[in-house]
Scaffold this active site. Structure first.
Site, PDB file in Angstrom:
ATOM      1  N   PHE A  89      -7.513  10.461   1.910  1.00 54.11           N
ATOM      2  CA  PHE A  89      -6.878  11.382   2.856  1.00 54.11           C
ATOM      3  C   PHE A  89      -5.982  12.412   2.140  1.00 54.11           C
ATOM      4  O   PHE A  89      -6.325  13.604   2.059  1.00 54.11           O
ATOM      5  CB  PHE A  89      -6.104  10.531   3.884  1.00 54.11           C
ATOM      6  CG  PHE A  89      -5.050  11.257   4.655  1.00 54.11           C
ATOM      7  CD1 PHE A  89      -5.311  12.472   5.280  1.00 54.11           C
ATOM      8  CD2 PHE A  89      -3.777  10.700   4.780  1.00 54.11           C
ATOM      9  CE1 PHE A  89      -4.319  13.126   6.004  1.00 54.11           C
ATOM     10  CE2 PHE A  89      -2.787  11.346   5.509  1.00 54.11           C
ATOM     11  CZ  PHE A  89      -3.056  12.557   6.108  1.00 54.11           C
TER      12      PHE A  89
ATOM     13  N   ASN B 253     -12.655   4.872  -6.416  1.00 55.85           N
ATOM     14  CA  ASN B 253     -13.659   3.804  -6.270  1.00 55.85           C
ATOM     15  C   ASN B 253     -14.277   3.785  -4.872  1.00 55.85           C
ATOM     16  O   ASN B 253     -15.069   2.893  -4.556  1.00 55.85           O
ATOM     17  CB  ASN B 253     -13.048   2.430  -6.598  1.00 55.85           C
ATOM     18  CG  ASN B 253     -12.019   1.990  -5.563  1.00 55.85           C
ATOM     19  OD1 ASN B 253     -11.685   2.741  -4.654  1.00 55.85           O
ATOM     20  ND2 ASN B 253     -11.514   0.775  -5.709  1.00 55.85           N
ATOM     21  N   LEU B 254     -13.891   4.736  -4.035  1.00 54.61           N
ATOM     22  CA  LEU B 254     -14.421   4.888  -2.668  1.00 54.61           C
ATOM     23  C   LEU B 254     -14.176   3.657  -1.798  1.00 54.61           C
ATOM     24  O   LEU B 254     -14.927   3.399  -0.859  1.00 54.61           O
ATOM     25  CB  LEU B 254     -15.922   5.246  -2.699  1.00 54.61           C
ATOM     26  CG  LEU B 254     -16.277   6.551  -3.398  1.00 54.61           C
ATOM     27  CD1 LEU B 254     -17.790   6.798  -3.360  1.00 54.61           C
ATOM     28  CD2 LEU B 254     -15.563   7.760  -2.765  1.00 54.61           C
TER      29      LEU B 254
ATOM     30  N   THR C 171     -11.585   3.227   0.236  1.00 51.94           N
ATOM     31  CA  THR C 171     -11.284   3.827   1.542  1.00 51.94           C
ATOM     32  C   THR C 171     -11.635   5.322   1.557  1.00 51.94           C
ATOM     33  O   THR C 171     -11.735   5.918   2.628  1.00 51.94           O
ATOM     34  CB  THR C 171      -9.775   3.688   1.903  1.00 51.94           C
ATOM     35  OG1 THR C 171      -9.008   4.272   0.846  1.00 51.94           O
ATOM     36  CG2 THR C 171      -9.370   2.245   2.102  1.00 51.94           C
TER      37      THR C 171
ATOM     38  N   ILE D 255      -9.437   2.312 -10.853  1.00 53.80           N
ATOM     39  CA  ILE D 255      -8.324   2.519 -11.807  1.00 53.80           C
ATOM     40  C   ILE D 255      -7.932   1.214 -12.505  1.00 53.80           C
ATOM     41  O   ILE D 255      -7.232   1.239 -13.511  1.00 53.80           O
ATOM     42  CB  ILE D 255      -7.064   3.131 -11.140  1.00 53.80           C
ATOM     43  CG1 ILE D 255      -6.580   2.267  -9.967  1.00 53.80           C
ATOM     44  CG2 ILE D 255      -7.294   4.573 -10.720  1.00 53.80           C
ATOM     45  CD1 ILE D 255      -5.123   2.520  -9.587  1.00 53.80           C
TER      46      ILE D 255
ATOM     47  N   ILE E  68      -2.899   0.985   0.470  1.00 57.60           N
ATOM     48  CA  ILE E  68      -1.868   1.706   1.227  1.00 57.60           C
ATOM     49  C   ILE E  68      -1.434   1.013   2.523  1.00 57.60           C
ATOM     50  O   ILE E  68      -0.626   1.565   3.264  1.00 57.60           O
ATOM     51  CB  ILE E  68      -2.347   3.130   1.582  1.00 57.60           C
ATOM     52  CG1 ILE E  68      -3.591   3.084   2.471  1.00 57.60           C
ATOM     53  CG2 ILE E  68      -2.582   3.950   0.338  1.00 57.60           C
ATOM     54  CD1 ILE E  68      -3.789   4.350   3.269  1.00 57.60           C
TER      55      ILE E  68
ATOM     56  N   TYR F 132       4.256  -3.781  -0.365  1.00 58.84           N
ATOM     57  CA  TYR F 132       3.788  -2.415  -0.657  1.00 58.84           C
ATOM     58  C   TYR F 132       4.929  -1.562  -1.207  1.00 58.84           C
ATOM     59  O   TYR F 132       4.787  -0.874  -2.226  1.00 58.84           O
ATOM     60  CB  TYR F 132       3.227  -1.789   0.630  1.00 58.84           C
ATOM     61  CG  TYR F 132       2.960  -0.298   0.546  1.00 58.84           C
ATOM     62  CD1 TYR F 132       1.839   0.196  -0.117  1.00 58.84           C
ATOM     63  CD2 TYR F 132       3.835   0.615   1.131  1.00 58.84           C
ATOM     64  CE1 TYR F 132       1.597   1.570  -0.187  1.00 58.84           C
ATOM     65  CE2 TYR F 132       3.601   1.982   1.069  1.00 58.84           C
ATOM     66  CZ  TYR F 132       2.485   2.452   0.403  1.00 58.84           C
ATOM     67  OH  TYR F 132       2.254   3.809   0.336  1.00 58.84           O
TER      68      TYR F 132
ATOM     69  N   LYS G 199       5.411   0.015  -5.021  1.00 66.73           N
ATOM     70  CA  LYS G 199       5.631   1.449  -5.278  1.00 66.73           C
ATOM     71  C   LYS G 199       6.912   1.637  -6.094  1.00 66.73           C
ATOM     72  O   LYS G 199       6.953   2.449  -7.021  1.00 66.73           O
ATOM     73  CB  LYS G 199       5.731   2.206  -3.949  1.00 66.73           C
ATOM     74  CG  LYS G 199       4.391   2.399  -3.259  1.00 66.73           C
ATOM     75  CD  LYS G 199       3.582   3.472  -3.989  1.00 66.73           C
ATOM     76  CE  LYS G 199       2.213   3.657  -3.395  1.00 66.73           C
ATOM     77  NZ  LYS G 199       1.423   4.688  -4.066  1.00 66.73           N
TER      78      LYS G 199
ATOM     79  N   PHE H  85      10.069  -2.475  18.490  1.00 63.86           N
ATOM     80  CA  PHE H  85      10.981  -3.611  18.450  1.00 63.86           C
ATOM     81  C   PHE H  85      11.476  -3.857  19.874  1.00 63.86           C
ATOM     82  O   PHE H  85      11.544  -2.904  20.673  1.00 63.86           O
ATOM     83  CB  PHE H  85      12.152  -3.315  17.495  1.00 63.86           C
ATOM     84  CG  PHE H  85      11.730  -3.296  16.044  1.00 63.86           C
ATOM     85  CD1 PHE H  85      11.651  -4.481  15.314  1.00 63.86           C
ATOM     86  CD2 PHE H  85      11.391  -2.095  15.414  1.00 63.86           C
ATOM     87  CE1 PHE H  85      11.261  -4.466  13.984  1.00 63.86           C
ATOM     88  CE2 PHE H  85      11.000  -2.076  14.080  1.00 63.86           C
ATOM     89  CZ  PHE H  85      10.930  -3.270  13.368  1.00 63.86           C
TER      90      PHE H  85
HETATM   91  N1  NAD Z   1      -0.271   8.143   4.270  1.00 63.87           N
HETATM   92  C1  NAD Z   1       1.046   8.245   4.094  1.00 63.87           C
HETATM   93  O1  NAD Z   1       1.783   8.604   5.008  1.00 63.87           O
HETATM   94  C2  NAD Z   1       1.662   7.974   2.748  1.00 63.87           C
HETATM   95  C3  NAD Z   1       3.041   7.959   2.656  1.00 63.87           C
HETATM   96  C4  NAD Z   1       3.630   7.737   1.420  1.00 63.87           C
HETATM   97  C5  NAD Z   1       2.835   7.554   0.310  1.00 63.87           C
HETATM   98  N2  NAD Z   1       1.489   7.554   0.408  1.00 63.87           N
HETATM   99  C6  NAD Z   1       0.701   7.356  -0.811  1.00 63.87           C
HETATM  100  O2  NAD Z   1      -0.220   8.419  -0.948  1.00 63.87           O
HETATM  101  C7  NAD Z   1      -1.395   7.951  -1.626  1.00 63.87           C
HETATM  102  C8  NAD Z   1      -2.637   8.303  -0.842  1.00 63.87           C
HETATM  103  O3  NAD Z   1      -2.573   7.662   0.424  1.00 63.87           O
HETATM  104  P1  NAD Z   1      -3.598   7.991   1.596  1.00 63.87           P
HETATM  105  O4  NAD Z   1      -2.870   7.800   2.859  1.00 63.87           O
HETATM  106  O5  NAD Z   1      -4.276   9.269   1.321  1.00 63.87           O
HETATM  107  O6  NAD Z   1      -4.631   6.788   1.435  1.00 63.87           O
HETATM  108  P2  NAD Z   1      -6.241   6.730   1.305  1.00 63.87           P
HETATM  109  O7  NAD Z   1      -6.620   5.279   1.427  1.00 63.87           O
HETATM  110  O8  NAD Z   1      -6.874   7.701   2.215  1.00 63.87           O
HETATM  111  O9  NAD Z   1      -6.462   7.203  -0.189  1.00 63.87           O
HETATM  112  C9  NAD Z   1      -6.455   6.328  -1.278  1.00 63.87           C
HETATM  113  C10 NAD Z   1      -7.633   6.689  -2.152  1.00 63.87           C
HETATM  114  O10 NAD Z   1      -7.576   5.882  -3.337  1.00 63.87           O
HETATM  115  C11 NAD Z   1      -8.854   5.267  -3.544  1.00 63.87           C
HETATM  116  N3  NAD Z   1      -8.606   4.000  -4.217  1.00 63.87           N
HETATM  117  C12 NAD Z   1      -7.987   2.894  -3.706  1.00 63.87           C
HETATM  118  N4  NAD Z   1      -7.925   1.926  -4.628  1.00 63.87           N
HETATM  119  C13 NAD Z   1      -8.523   2.418  -5.756  1.00 63.87           C
HETATM  120  C14 NAD Z   1      -8.791   1.884  -7.036  1.00 63.87           C
HETATM  121  N5  NAD Z   1      -8.437   0.639  -7.342  1.00 63.87           N
HETATM  122  N6  NAD Z   1      -9.414   2.676  -7.945  1.00 63.87           N
HETATM  123  C15 NAD Z   1      -9.791   3.939  -7.630  1.00 63.87           C
HETATM  124  N7  NAD Z   1      -9.581   4.493  -6.428  1.00 63.87           N
HETATM  125  C16 NAD Z   1      -8.958   3.730  -5.496  1.00 63.87           C
HETATM  126  C17 NAD Z   1      -9.465   5.124  -2.170  1.00 63.87           C
HETATM  127  O11 NAD Z   1     -10.882   5.029  -2.202  1.00 63.87           O
HETATM  128  C18 NAD Z   1      -8.978   6.402  -1.502  1.00 63.87           C
HETATM  129  O12 NAD Z   1      -9.867   7.483  -1.747  1.00 63.87           O
HETATM  130  C19 NAD Z   1      -1.189   6.454  -1.837  1.00 63.87           C
HETATM  131  O13 NAD Z   1      -0.696   6.251  -3.135  1.00 63.87           O
HETATM  132  C20 NAD Z   1      -0.137   6.098  -0.820  1.00 63.87           C
HETATM  133  O14 NAD Z   1       0.611   4.970  -1.205  1.00 63.87           O
HETATM  134  C21 NAD Z   1       0.883   7.742   1.603  1.00 63.87           C
END
Ligand code: NAD
Length: 317
Positions: free
Chosen positions: A11, A32-33, A35, A52, A76, A141, A145, A203
Site C-alpha cells: 500500500f 515477497n508479495l 500482502t 528481506i 503490519i 508490533y 518498530k 472501548f
Molecule cells: N498503514 C499505516 O497506517 C502505517 C502506519 C505506520 C507505519 N506503517 C508502516 O509502513 C510500512 C508499509 O505498510 P503498509 O500499510 O503499506 O503495508 P502493506 O502490507 O501494504 O505493505 C507491506 C509490503 O511489504 C511486503 N513484505 C512483507 N513482508 C515482507 C518480507 N519479509 N520480505 C519482503 N517483502 C515483504 C508485502 O508484500 C507488502 O508489499 C510498514 O513498515 C508499516 O509498518 C504503516
C-alpha cells in the site's frame, strides 16, 4: 540516484515508488508479495520477488548498487503481532537488521525507515505527541518498530550509516488492504460497497471510538522524497495533528461514497459495535512540526479530500 524500496508492491510503499519515479529516481523494488500486489507495481521500477529475511536479498544489493534504501516491508498487523510475536520479530526486527548489515557493507548513503507514530508512543499523555515524547510501545508490533529504530541509530553511531526515520500516523488511501496497522478506512469502504453494515470497535467508556490522526497516503509518500532530498538524519513524525473519532470517520466515509453517487441505505448511517481489539490505544495524534521545519513537509490533503479520492479508487476496482 538509485533507491531500493522494500515492500514497494504494498500500500504505502507503492505510492513511495510512484513518487520517486515521478521525481526521476531509478527505483528497485524488493517484495515477497505476502500482502503486496503486482498490480501496485510501478511499470518503470525494477522488481525482485525476494524476502528481506532471505540471504538472496544480498544479491540485489550487489547487482543493483543502490545509494538509498527505503525500508517499508513489514508485518503490519497489530493483532497478529499480539498472537504471533515471534513471527512479527522475525520479519520486523531480523529483516531490518539484515538490511542494515547489507547497507553498511554496501556503502548505502541513507537508510529511510517507515516507523509508527500511531503505535510507538502508546497511550501518550501529551497529544498531539512530538518526537521528544518517550515511546511506550504497547504491542509486539510497536516494540519491533521501536527496536528497529534503536538498531538503526546504533548503525549510525557505530558505522556512520545515515538514516531518516519517519513515524507515520494512521495512513489511508488507494491500494490499502483492510487488515493492516490502520485499515479502518479500507474496512468501512469495502463493507459499505458490498452492502454490509461495518462494525465500529470501541472501548466501553467511549462509544465514539478511538481518536486517530488520518494522513493521506500521497502526502505520506512525499515525506520520503523530502527525506531523500534533504538527507536529514533524525526521527520525524508524519501526521496531520488533527484527531478524528472513529464514528466521525465512519460518517465521512459514507459522505464521500454518497458524493460519488453511491447509494448507501440510511440503515447503515450507524455502524454495528464491538469491543476494542488487543493492542488498541485510545488516542493518537502526531505533532509533525519538526518535519515541517526540517523536511519542509506538511500534509496537502484534508480528510474529506483524501477520502473522496480513496473511495473513488475502491468504486473503480
Ligand atoms: N498503514 C499505516 O497506517 C502505517 C502506519 C505506520 C507505519 N506503517 C508502516 O509502513 C510500512 C508499509 O505498510 P503498509 O500499510 O503499506 O503495508 P502493506 O502490507 O501494504 O505493505 C507491506 C509490503 O511489504 C511486503 N513484505 C512483507 N513482508 C515482507 C518480507 N519479509 N520480505 C519482503 N517483502 C515483504 C508485502 O508484500 C507488502 O508489499 C510498514 O513498515 C508499516 O509498518 C504503516
Amino acid at each position: 540516484m538509485k533507491v531500493l524500496v522494500t515492500g514497494g508492491c504494498g500500500f504505502i510503499a507503492s505510492h513511495v515508488v510512484d513518487a520517486y519515479v515521478n521525481e526521476g529516481y531509478e527505483v528497485v523494488i524488493v517484495d515477497n508479495l505476502s500482502t503486496g500486489k503486482m498490480e501496485n507495481k510501478n511499470k518503470r521500477a525494477k522488481f525482485y520477488k525476494v524476502d528481506i529475511c532471505d540471504e538472496e536479498v544480498e544479491k540485489v544489493f550487489k547487482v543493483e548498487k543502490p545509494e538509498i534504501v527505503n525500508h517499508h516491508a513489514a508485518q503490519i498487523s497489530v493483532p497478529l503481532s499480539v498472537q504471533e510475536p515471534l513471527l512479527d520479530a522475525e520479519i520486523n526486527i531480523k529483516g531490518t537488521l539484515r538490511l542494515l548489515g547489507l547497507s553498511k557493507d554496501n556503502g548505502i548513503k541513507q537508510f529511510i525507515f517507515s516507523s509508527t507514530g500511531g503505535a510507538i508512543y502508546g497511550e501518550a499523555t501529551k497529544v498531539p505527541t512530538d518526537e521528544e515524547y518517550p515511546p511506550v510501545p504497547a504491542s509486539p508490533y510497536a516494540i519491533s518498530k521501536f527496536s528497529s529504530e534503536r538498531y538503526i541509530q546504533y548503525y549510525h553511531s557505530q558505522f556512520g550509516l545515515d538514516y531518516t526515520i519517519l513515524r507515520y500516523s494512521n495512513v489511508f488511501g488507494p491500494r490499502q488492504i483492510p487488515h493492516g496497522e490502520a485499515g479502518v478506512v479500507a474496512i468501512f469502504t469495502e463493507k459499505l460497497l458490498a452492502g454490509q453494515q461495518p462494525t465500529l470497535n470501541h472501548f466501553p467508556e467511549e462509544r465514539k471510538g478511538m481518536v486517530r490522526d488520518y494522513c493521506y497516503v500521497k502526502d505520506v509518500a512525499r515525506a520520503s522524497i523530502n527525506a531523500s532530498k534533504s538527507k536529514k538524519v533524525g526521527i520525524f513524525n508524519i501526521g496531520t495533528g488533527t484527531g478524528t473519532y472513529t464514528i466521525d470517520l465512519y460518517t465521512e466515509v459514507i459522505r464521500a461514497l454518497r458524493s460519488k453517487g453511491k447509494t448507501i441505505p440510511n440503515r447503515f448511517d450507524k455502524p454495528k459495535r464491538d469491543m476494542a481489539r488487543p493492542g488498541d490505544i485510545k488516542v493518537s495524534t502526531l505533532d509533525a512540526s519538526k518535519a515541517k521545519k526540517e523536511l519542509k513537509w506538511q500534509p496537502n490533503y484534508d480528510l474529506h479530500e483524501g477520502l473522496v479520492e480513496t473511495v473513488d479508487w475502491y468504486i473503480n476496482l
